[in-house]
Design a protein around this motif. Structure first.
Motif: not given
Ligand SMILES: [Zn+2]
Length: 249
Positions: A17-26, A28-38, A48-52
């Motif tokens: 309800e409060t967290s998201q899993i994101l794929t970020l293209f960064t 310096a690090t390249g692609k990473i999968s992250v959890i954004a808690k809250g 605020g919520p992260v969108e594509v």
């Protein structure tokens, strides 16, 4: 250890309800999968919520043991507001994001590709308030796709026949593109490449001289995009999901 980077979100899914899993293209690090808690709480360290296509500076905890990285901050920059009002432009950008996601590996940095992707999103966003926005959007997508192929080490050969090495000339009676050859094929060599596709003169000129792509007509751009979609389908061994939304219109 906390790492700072700049990121563009290329995929966002709800985790709770409060967290998201994101794929970020960064950058310096390249692609990473992250959890954004809250991240979906009204007050969070993520603006605020992260969108594509959310874009900005991030901080994440870099633990090589865990596959899923924890995002601790996302300072979101003003985004690409015009994309939301133009379905074709949005689909082209989503297609770009899908290709970046499919063709890069996690923790494999491609800073030039990051810069090219950011420029593609910025330019596409800006062009939506000008004339001929569809022609401009499609030409930006094609130029980005060529940048992507170059940056991942799959640059197609477009200045000479891949087989006989003769330089492309605008007066070639017929020119072909072959995915298996990864580039242009001349009339004398085409018989050895069953997967080749015949090109119109305009399309062949644009592929051989990418500077022409920005100014060429929509019909030629559609032809080139069809060829690139077939090429990406060969590379990925399946059609990219967003391709049909870009080719249909
Ligand atoms: Zn040849």
């Amino acid at each position: 250890m906390l790492t700072k980077d700049t990121a563009i979100c290329i995929r966002a899914t709800d985790f709770s309800e409060t967290s998201q899993i994101l794929t970020l293209f960064t950058r310096a690090t390249g692609k990473i999968s992250v959890i954004a808690k809250g991240s979906k709480r009204p007050k969070s360290a993520f603006d605020g919520p992260v969108e594509v296509f959310s874009y900005g500076r991030i901080v994440f905890s870099d633990s090589t043991k865990e596959k899923l990285v924890t995002l601790t901050e996302f300072e979101q920059q003003p985004g690409f507001a015009n994309l939301a009002n133009n379905l074709f432009a949005l689909n082209c950008c989503l297609f770009g994001a899908e290709l970046v996601n499919s063709l890069t590996n996690e923790h494999d940095p491609h800073p030039e590709l990051f810069d090219g992707f950011l420029r593609f999103l910025q330019n596409t966003n800006e062009k939506q308030k000008t004339k001929n926005e569809k022609q401009k959007t499609l030409s930006l997508l094609i130029l980005f796709q060529l940048t992507l192929l170059r940056e991942i080490g799959l640059q197609p050969i477009l200045s000479y026949c891949v087989n006989c090495k003769n330089n492309f000339k605008t007066d070639w009676p017929q020119t072909y593109f072959s995915s298996s050859a990864n580039g242009l094929i001349c009339r004398d060599c085409e018989a050895s490449f069953p997967d080749k596709i015949g090109l119109t003169k305009n399309a062949a000129n644009c592929l051989a001289n990418a500077k022409l792509i920005a100014e060429t007509n929509e019909k030629t751009l559609n032809e080139i995009e069809k060829i690139l979609v077939r090429h990406f389908t060969e590379i990925l061994h399946k059609p990219p999901k967003m391709a049909k939304y870009v080719l249909r219109s």
